[in-house]
Design a protein around this motif. Structure first.
Motif, PDB file in Angstrom:
ATOM      1  N   HIS A 133      -6.433 -43.209  16.877  1.00  0.00           N
ATOM      2  CA  HIS A 133      -7.448 -43.130  17.921  1.00  0.00           C
ATOM      3  C   HIS A 133      -7.230 -41.902  18.802  1.00  0.00           C
ATOM      4  N   ALA A 134      -5.992 -41.725  19.253  1.00  0.00           N
ATOM      5  CA  ALA A 134      -5.693 -40.605  20.145  1.00  0.00           C
ATOM      6  C   ALA A 134      -5.884 -39.260  19.449  1.00  0.00           C
ATOM      7  N   MET A 135      -5.445 -39.175  18.206  1.00  0.00           N
ATOM      8  CA  MET A 135      -5.553 -37.919  17.476  1.00  0.00           C
ATOM      9  C   MET A 135      -7.004 -37.565  17.174  1.00  0.00           C
ATOM     10  N   THR A 136      -7.777 -38.549  16.724  1.00  0.00           N
ATOM     11  CA  THR A 136      -9.174 -38.284  16.385  1.00  0.00           C
ATOM     12  C   THR A 136      -9.977 -37.876  17.605  1.00  0.00           C
ATOM     13  N   ALA A 137      -9.756 -38.565  18.726  1.00  0.00           N
ATOM     14  CA  ALA A 137     -10.472 -38.223  19.955  1.00  0.00           C
ATOM     15  C   ALA A 137     -10.114 -36.812  20.411  1.00  0.00           C
ATOM     16  N   THR A 138      -8.849 -36.444  20.306  1.00  0.00           N
ATOM     17  CA  THR A 138      -8.421 -35.103  20.718  1.00  0.00           C
ATOM     18  C   THR A 138      -9.062 -34.035  19.835  1.00  0.00           C
ATOM     19  N   VAL A 139      -9.067 -34.266  18.529  1.00  0.00           N
ATOM     20  CA  VAL A 139      -9.651 -33.296  17.606  1.00  0.00           C
ATOM     21  C   VAL A 139     -11.145 -33.127  17.849  1.00  0.00           C
ATOM     22  N   VAL A 140     -11.866 -34.228  17.890  1.00  0.00           N
ATOM     23  CA  VAL A 140     -13.324 -34.138  18.018  1.00  0.00           C
ATOM     24  C   VAL A 140     -13.731 -33.600  19.386  1.00  0.00           C
ATOM     25  N   CYS A 141     -13.143 -34.126  20.447  1.00  0.00           N
ATOM     26  CA  CYS A 141     -13.484 -33.634  21.787  1.00  0.00           C
ATOM     27  C   CYS A 141     -13.108 -32.165  21.933  1.00  0.00           C
ATOM     28  N   GLY A 142     -11.949 -31.782  21.391  1.00  0.00           N
ATOM     29  CA  GLY A 142     -11.539 -30.386  21.462  1.00  0.00           C
ATOM     30  C   GLY A 142     -12.490 -29.469  20.712  1.00  0.00           C
ATOM     31  N   LEU A 143     -12.925 -29.894  19.530  1.00  0.00           N
ATOM     32  CA  LEU A 143     -13.865 -29.086  18.761  1.00  0.00           C
ATOM     33  C   LEU A 143     -15.216 -28.970  19.469  1.00  0.00           C
ATOM     34  N   LEU A 144     -15.676 -30.055  20.073  1.00  0.00           N
ATOM     35  CA  LEU A 144     -16.953 -30.008  20.787  1.00  0.00           C
ATOM     36  C   LEU A 144     -16.877 -29.092  22.009  1.00  0.00           C
ATOM     37  N   LEU A 145     -15.736 -29.087  22.678  1.00  0.00           N
ATOM     38  CA  LEU A 145     -15.566 -28.154  23.800  1.00  0.00           C
ATOM     39  C   LEU A 145     -15.559 -26.712  23.303  1.00  0.00           C
ATOM     40  N   TRP A 146     -14.941 -26.491  22.150  1.00  0.00           N
ATOM     41  CA  TRP A 146     -14.913 -25.150  21.564  1.00  0.00           C
ATOM     42  C   TRP A 146     -16.319 -24.667  21.234  1.00  0.00           C
ATOM     43  N   LEU A 147     -17.208 -25.596  20.891  1.00  0.00           N
ATOM     44  CA  LEU A 147     -18.575 -25.236  20.521  1.00  0.00           C
ATOM     45  C   LEU A 147     -19.481 -24.982  21.729  1.00  0.00           C
ATOM     46  N   LEU A 148     -18.993 -25.247  22.926  1.00  0.00           N
ATOM     47  CA  LEU A 148     -19.820 -24.999  24.112  1.00  0.00           C
ATOM     48  C   LEU A 148     -20.225 -23.525  24.170  1.00  0.00           C
ATOM     49  N   PRO A 149     -21.486 -23.233  24.454  1.00  0.00           N
ATOM     50  CA  PRO A 149     -21.909 -21.831  24.606  1.00  0.00           C
ATOM     51  C   PRO A 149     -21.156 -21.151  25.739  1.00  0.00           C
ATOM     52  N   ARG A 150     -20.815 -19.894  25.533  1.00  0.00           N
ATOM     53  CA  ARG A 150     -20.098 -19.160  26.575  1.00  0.00           C
ATOM     54  C   ARG A 150     -20.912 -19.031  27.859  1.00  0.00           C
ATOM     55  N   ARG A 151     -22.233 -19.042  27.726  1.00  0.00           N
ATOM     56  CA  ARG A 151     -23.084 -18.904  28.905  1.00  0.00           C
ATOM     57  C   ARG A 151     -23.606 -20.251  29.404  1.00  0.00           C
ATOM     58  N   ALA A 152     -22.944 -21.322  29.039  1.00  0.00           N
ATOM     59  CA  ALA A 152     -23.358 -22.645  29.505  1.00  0.00           C
ATOM     60  C   ALA A 152     -23.228 -22.732  31.018  1.00  0.00           C
ATOM     61  N   PRO A 153     -24.178 -23.374  31.694  1.00  0.00           N
ATOM     62  CA  PRO A 153     -24.080 -23.539  33.148  1.00  0.00           C
ATOM     63  C   PRO A 153     -22.758 -24.197  33.538  1.00  0.00           C
ATOM     64  N   ALA A 154     -22.272 -23.837  34.711  1.00  0.00           N
ATOM     65  CA  ALA A 154     -20.975 -24.358  35.151  1.00  0.00           C
ATOM     66  C   ALA A 154     -20.964 -25.881  35.213  1.00  0.00           C
ATOM     67  N   TRP A 155     -22.073 -26.482  35.658  1.00  0.00           N
ATOM     68  CA  TRP A 155     -22.104 -27.941  35.768  1.00  0.00           C
ATOM     69  C   TRP A 155     -22.040 -28.592  34.395  1.00  0.00           C
ATOM     70  N   TRP A 156     -22.668 -27.940  33.407  1.00  0.00           N
ATOM     71  CA  TRP A 156     -22.665 -28.474  32.045  1.00  0.00           C
ATOM     72  C   TRP A 156     -21.252 -28.410  31.458  1.00  0.00           C
ATOM     73  N   ALA A 157     -20.630 -27.246  31.579  1.00  0.00           N
ATOM     74  CA  ALA A 157     -19.274 -27.092  31.064  1.00  0.00           C
ATOM     75  C   ALA A 157     -18.306 -28.030  31.785  1.00  0.00           C
TER      76      ALA A 157
END
Length: 215
Positions: A133-157
């Protein structure tokens, strides 16, 4: 995040995970005693607070369940592929699958027993180390954060980071609270998850020749 920072985070977490694994396999008593104390304290609370325990089971078995996380990764893969970003779609898919292989392989190799209680509040199967559970959540959440657009609004990020941190820490806590993992199992899952995310993100940085990760 810069490429060297990603590599540093990955290497550091890999070393910590290796040391932790050696200590678990060797049965280092201070670590086992700490694991046991944390498990007993949380289990005692879980037994006497059934309402909280029920909420923890919902979070662990549905909201932050590994299959829920993998479903999110699948949505990300399909979305990226549809947008023509096959490289990152493949990277997300491969790393998510590799995380399953790594965690199951280590569970089989280490063969650590889960906590055993005369009055369990939940159940889990196969070996304990590391926490899937801990490993899967870390991998998926980490990958989704990596996919955030660089110009994403501060509140979104900021919101994305908050949700990711709460999810990763929260799912680890639920597994401890429900008495199906030791603290070191959860810690190993977090560390190994960071290693895989760092490998995926830094690898993409090198191929794209950029000093920053993400879109």
């Amino acid at each position: 995040m810069r490429n060297d920072h990603l590599r540093g985070a990955g290497i550091g977490c890999a070393l910590l995970a290796a040391v932790l694994t050696v200590l678990v396999v060797a049965g280092w008593q201070p670590l086992l005693s700490y694991d046991d104390q944390v498990a007993r304290d949380l289990h005692g609370h879980a037994v006497t607070h059934p309402g909280v325990t029920h909420a923890m089971r919902i979070l662990s078995d549905w909201v932050w369940d590994p299959w829920t996380m993998r479903a999110l990764a699948s949505v990300a893969c399909v979305t990226l592929w549809w947008r023509g970003d096959g490289e990152r779609a493949l990277r997300v898919g491969v790393v998510t699958l590799v995380s399953v292989v790594v965690q199951q392989g280590m569970k089989g190799l280490v063969g650590r027993e889960r906590p055993v209680w005369p009055d369990p509040v939940d159940s889990a199967y196969f070996s304990a180390y590391p926490s899937g559970h801990a490993m899967t959540a870390t991998v998926v959440c980490g990958l989704l954060l990596w996919l955030l657009p660089r110009r994403a609004p501060a509140w979104w990020a900021g919101t994305a980071w908050a949700v990711a941190v709460v999810s990763v820490i929260g799912v680890g806590f639920t597994r401890l609270y429900l008495g199906v993992h030791w603290m070191s199992d959860v810690l190993a899952g977090w560390l190994l998850g960071v290693v895989l995310v760092a490998l995926a993100a830094s690898g993409s940085v090198r191929r794209r020749g950029s000093g920053t990760a993400g879109p």
